[in-house]
Structures are given as C-alpha cells and as structure tokens.
Design a protein around this motif. Structure first.
Motif, PDB file in Angstrom:
ATOM      1  N   ASN A 106      11.118 -76.417  90.367  1.00 46.10           N
ATOM      2  CA  ASN A 106      11.479 -77.708  89.788  1.00 46.10           C
ATOM      3  C   ASN A 106      10.558 -78.120  88.638  1.00 46.10           C
TER       4      ASN A 106
ATOM      5  N   ALA B 136      15.217 -77.310  82.854  1.00 47.92           N
ATOM      6  CA  ALA B 136      16.505 -76.808  83.332  1.00 47.92           C
ATOM      7  C   ALA B 136      17.062 -75.700  82.450  1.00 47.92           C
ATOM      8  N   GLY B 137      16.928 -75.858  81.145  1.00 49.82           N
ATOM      9  CA  GLY B 137      17.481 -74.863  80.237  1.00 49.82           C
ATOM     10  C   GLY B 137      16.805 -73.518  80.332  1.00 49.82           C
TER      11      GLY B 137
ATOM     12  N   ARG C 246      15.072 -72.370  83.230  1.00 49.10           N
ATOM     13  CA  ARG C 246      15.197 -71.760  84.553  1.00 49.10           C
ATOM     14  C   ARG C 246      16.622 -71.346  84.884  1.00 49.10           C
ATOM     15  N   SER C 247      17.591 -71.834  84.117  1.00 46.74           N
ATOM     16  CA  SER C 247      18.969 -71.465  84.385  1.00 46.74           C
ATOM     17  C   SER C 247      19.163 -69.973  84.178  1.00 46.74           C
ATOM     18  N   GLU C 248      19.513 -69.270  85.209  1.00 47.70           N
ATOM     19  CA  GLU C 248      19.686 -67.826  85.136  1.00 47.70           C
ATOM     20  C   GLU C 248      20.840 -67.447  84.229  1.00 47.70           C
ATOM     21  N   SER C 249      21.844 -68.323  84.141  1.00 46.03           N
ATOM     22  CA  SER C 249      23.051 -67.961  83.402  1.00 46.03           C
ATOM     23  C   SER C 249      22.947 -68.264  81.922  1.00 46.03           C
ATOM     24  N   PHE C 250      21.954 -69.094  81.531  1.00 47.16           N
ATOM     25  CA  PHE C 250      21.901 -69.480  80.125  1.00 47.16           C
ATOM     26  C   PHE C 250      20.959 -68.587  79.346  1.00 47.16           C
TER      27      PHE C 250
ATOM     28  N   SER D   5      27.055 -62.959  77.293  1.00 51.81           N
ATOM     29  CA  SER D   5      27.196 -63.149  78.733  1.00 51.81           C
ATOM     30  C   SER D   5      28.570 -62.705  79.204  1.00 51.81           C
TER      31      SER D   5
ATOM     32  N   THR E 214      15.757 -75.724  75.865  1.00 56.33           N
ATOM     33  CA  THR E 214      15.113 -76.124  77.119  1.00 56.33           C
ATOM     34  C   THR E 214      15.955 -77.142  77.865  1.00 56.33           C
ATOM     35  N   GLY E 215      16.964 -77.681  77.202  1.00 55.52           N
ATOM     36  CA  GLY E 215      17.790 -78.723  77.802  1.00 55.52           C
ATOM     37  C   GLY E 215      17.547 -80.085  77.194  1.00 55.52           C
TER      38      GLY E 215
END
Length: 465
Positions: free
Chosen positions: A102, A106-107, A109-113, A123, A328-329
């Motif tokens: 945490n 968010a941007g 740590r997002s595995e998909s981004f 992707s 990074t979000g």
C-alpha cells in the motif's frame, strides 16, 4: 558494481591512466584537485564540473525524489551464480527495508499497467501470446500483427544490445524498495567476501592481460611479469577495452565518494550521525597518500559522467513521444515530472563536448562485432556478480547502478533504432522498461552527486588546512 557497494568501497582496486595531469599538492595537508583534459575525450574537467554543479545536479536531484524514480523493484534473494558461499552481512546498516504494497503508488504497483499508452497495444499482444504453447510458437489463433509482434519481442529479449542480467519483476522474491529510505552510504561491510567481489570484477572481467598481477594492497605498486608498473599495460589496450576499464573504475570511484560523504561519524544509543569523513576521502584520493593514484581515479569518474551523459542525450527521442508517460496515477505530478525529465535530457543534449561513441567498435566489421560482443558479455557478467554481494544494501545499489550503466551502453549502441522510433504505437526495435528508466536516471544521479560532493570535500579540506 559497485556501490556504497560499499564493499567496493572498503577494498579499492584501481586503474591508472598515463595522462597529462595537473595535481596541486599541499605539503602538509595533501590537498589536491584534478584539472585539464581527459584522455579519449575532447572535454576538460572544469567544463564538466561547472556544467554538472551549476546546471544539471539540482534538476536531477529534484527528479529522483519523485515517486516514479524513488521506487525500484529488485530481487535481493537471488543466489550467487558463481560460488556457493551464501554468507550475508549481519550488520544492521546492511539491511534493506522493502515497501509494503500500500506504500507504492497505484500506477506503479498495478501489474497490468505498463508505463506508456502504447503498451496498451503491447499488453494485448502479451495476452494473445499466452494462447501460444510457448513464446516463440506461431499459433494459428494469433493475428498476423500479433505474430510479428511476438517474433519482434522475442528478438528484442534476445538482443545483443542488452548489457545486463536483469531481475524478473514478476518473481515472488522481487520487492519494491524506496531508494530515498535506503540510501547508498557506509555500512561497515568488509572482509574476504568483499575482496572476492572486486577481485572477480577486475581480474576476470576487465580485459586485463594475464601477465598483469593486481596487488590486493592498493598502497603497493603492482608489477607486470617484465617488471614494469602495474598500469603501464592500460595505454596498450584498444580504445574499447580501455574505455570499459575506465568506466568500471569511474563507478568504483563514485561509490567510494558516497562512502566517504555519508559515513557513520557517531553511533550511540541516543544518536547516529552521518556525514563527510575527510580522513576516508583522503585515504582513497589524496595524491600523496595514494602514491599518485587518487587523481587518476577521479579522472575516471569524469569519464564515466561523459559516457552516461551522452546516453541521456541520445535517448531523448524515446521520451519525447506523446505516448510516453511517467505514470504513477497522479496526472498532475506525472505531467510535471515528464516536463522536468525532458528539460534534463535537452540539457544533456546541449553539452558542447559529448563523449564520441562512434569511435568505439569502428574497425573492421567482423572484428568490431566480436569485440562488441566481448564487451557486452563482460559487462553482463559483472551485473551477475552483484547477486554475490553479501550486504543487501550494497547489493541493491550495485544492481541498480550496473543496470543503469548497462542501459546507457544499450542506448549508445542503438542509435538507428532510436532514430527510427514511430511517433506512436509500440516501439518494437527499441524499448525501455520502467526498471531500465529508473536505473538509468538513478545511476546517472549517483555520478552527478559524486562530482558535486567533490566540491564539498574541497571546501572542507580548505577549512582544515
């Protein structure tokens, strides 16, 4: 290779260039400074020092404090690939504190981004690739476009322009580390294991002739089999091998400067104080104490600065594309930091006396290709040695800085691919992952900081004379 690679710092093993050098000495305090032109370059020390300290250093420090560049994902649990001794440093300053999930933006740590808009396309390729039985398989269920992308990315992953052994970011042992909370500095790591790291780097990977015996005691002059000085062989090497050695020595120098600048000066139950240790600095760089070696070490630092600065200038087109984001979000900060990054890269491009990478591997084509491959493999081997470092904090910074320098070398020898990048869409021929970008900028930030710290040490030395 090296960082507070401390370990690198505790047991130096250096190179010496036979070059015109102006070393100013104080008979009592042994103060000094290096001046004049650098070997194999068209630039002088003073120009580099002024450019870095006045223009570039403040900007690069601001950028590296941003969320995008402060978090680095690393696997510190990989076993050493070269020897079986798994002993680790038990000192508290050797420890690295990984981030809690945490704590990561968010941007990131997002595995998909992935960090660019264009990677939405990539992707999709990756998702379709999973339908194939293996990466290289051409499955009938894949579109023609995806088939080509699979082949292109397979070739990219196997590219001879990759100079480093990098961690698998999806490995369960890979963790994010906040570089600002785990700074490169003195840890107290020393002993036979530290010696083994440096010995492997210099003895086995720096193109040293077999007739040369490197002394473990840095204060004793080395000799070759003919009785000449230990360093007399360096000028006999080709430019490429000489440049390789100087880059490693420059990185070694930078590490030692960080060790001396962030030294544990006081350690009591109520206070731990870190700061500049003049004695340590002089022990490594004073011309009289080191029998003339210190200034040569510092000149190699400036040489490495030019190499990495040149890489920053050449990679500008990759970051200028509208599809690239420092994601990074936080859109406001991401936009601001991309602007700052482009300012830094344009500033690097404006430097009037850049390192000329075109002079490397410029001989007969086949011979040049073989030499480049040797160059790449030697450096890749050094990056693997980082997994043998027993101090985890030293290992962290060693892996980051070798990946950063390896990325810089990849950039220098990918000019055609960079210049042919599309304005939008996947860049299949040249690609940098977020880890590469973070390592590249942080590695250069370490070199930039070292040159700035030299000024701090000069001022401190003047006050004690």
């Amino acid at each position: 290779m090296l960082t507070p690679l401390l370990l690198f710092c505790v047991f130096p093993a250096w190179s010496k260039q036979h070059t015109a050098l102006n070393v100013q000495l104080d008979a009592q305090e042994y103060s000094y400074q290096v001046t004049g032109y650098l070997d194999d370059c068209t630039c002088d020390v003073e120009t580099i020092r002024d450019f870095n300290n006045r223009k570039l250093f403040p900007k690069i420090q601001e950028l590296l404090e941003s969320d995008y560049f402060r978090y680095y994902k690393v696997n510190l649990k990989k076993p050493c690939p070269f020897w079986s001794d798994n002993s680790y440093c038990g000192l508290k300053d050797c420890a690295v504190k990984p981030c809690e999930p945490n704590e990561i933006p968010a941007g990131i740590r997002s595995e998909s981004f992935k960090y660019t808009k264009e990677s939405n396309v990539i992707s999709q390729y990756e998702r379709e690739c999973e339908k194939a039985e293996k990466l290289g398989a051409v499955n009938n269920s894949l579109s023609e476009e995806t088939k080509q992308a699979v082949l292109d990315w397979t070739r990219h992953d196997d590219s001879t322009d990759n100079f480093c052994e990098v961690d698998d970011e999806h490995c369960p042992d890979a963790e994010y580390v906040d570089l600002l909370l785990n700074p490169e500095r003195y840890t107290g790591y020393k002993g036979p294991e530290a010696w083994k790291i440096w010995n492997s780097i210099y003895e086995e990977n720096c193109f040293k002739p077999n007739s040369i015996r490197r002394p473990f005691n840095p204060l004793l002059p080395g000799r070759d089999d003919e009785g000449g000085t230990f360093y007399s062989w360096l000028q006999g090497l080709c430019l490429e091998k000489r440049s390789f050695y100087r880059a490693i020595s420059g990185l070694h120098t930078s590490i030692n400067i960080h060790l001396s600048a962030r030294y544990l000066l006081q350690d009591t139950w109520y206070e731990r104080k870190w700061g500049h240790n003049i004695t340590e600095f002089k022990q490594r760089f004073d011309a009289q104490i080191t029998k003339g070696e210190g200034p040569h070490r510092l000149r190699n630092l400036y040489f490495l600065y030019l190499v990495e600065l040149r890489a920053l200038s050449k990679v500008l087109p990759f970051f200028e594309r509208s599809t690239f984001q420092l994601y990074t979000g936080n859109n406001t900060l991401d936009t601001k930091n991309k602007k700052l990054l482009l300012e830094i890269l344009n500033l690097a491009k404006s430097f009037p006396f850049p390192f000329d990478e075109h002079s490397l591997f410029a001989g007969e084509k086949k011979e040049a290709e073989n030499l480049k491959e040797d160059f790449r493999l030697h450096f890749k081997n050094i990056s693997r040695i980082m997994d043998c470092v027993g101090c985890f904090k030293c290992r962290l910074w060693g892996k980051l800085q070798t990946q950063g320098l390896g990325t810089a070398l990849k950039i220098l020898f990918s000019e055609k691919q960079i210049n042919s990048l599309p304005d939008s869409g996947p860049s299949q021929r040249f690609h940098l992952k977020r880890q590469d970008i973070v390592a590249l900028l942080n590695a250069f930030g370490r070199i930039s900081t070292s040159i700035r710290e030299l000024q701090n040490f000069r001022e401190l030395l003047e006050t004690v004379q």
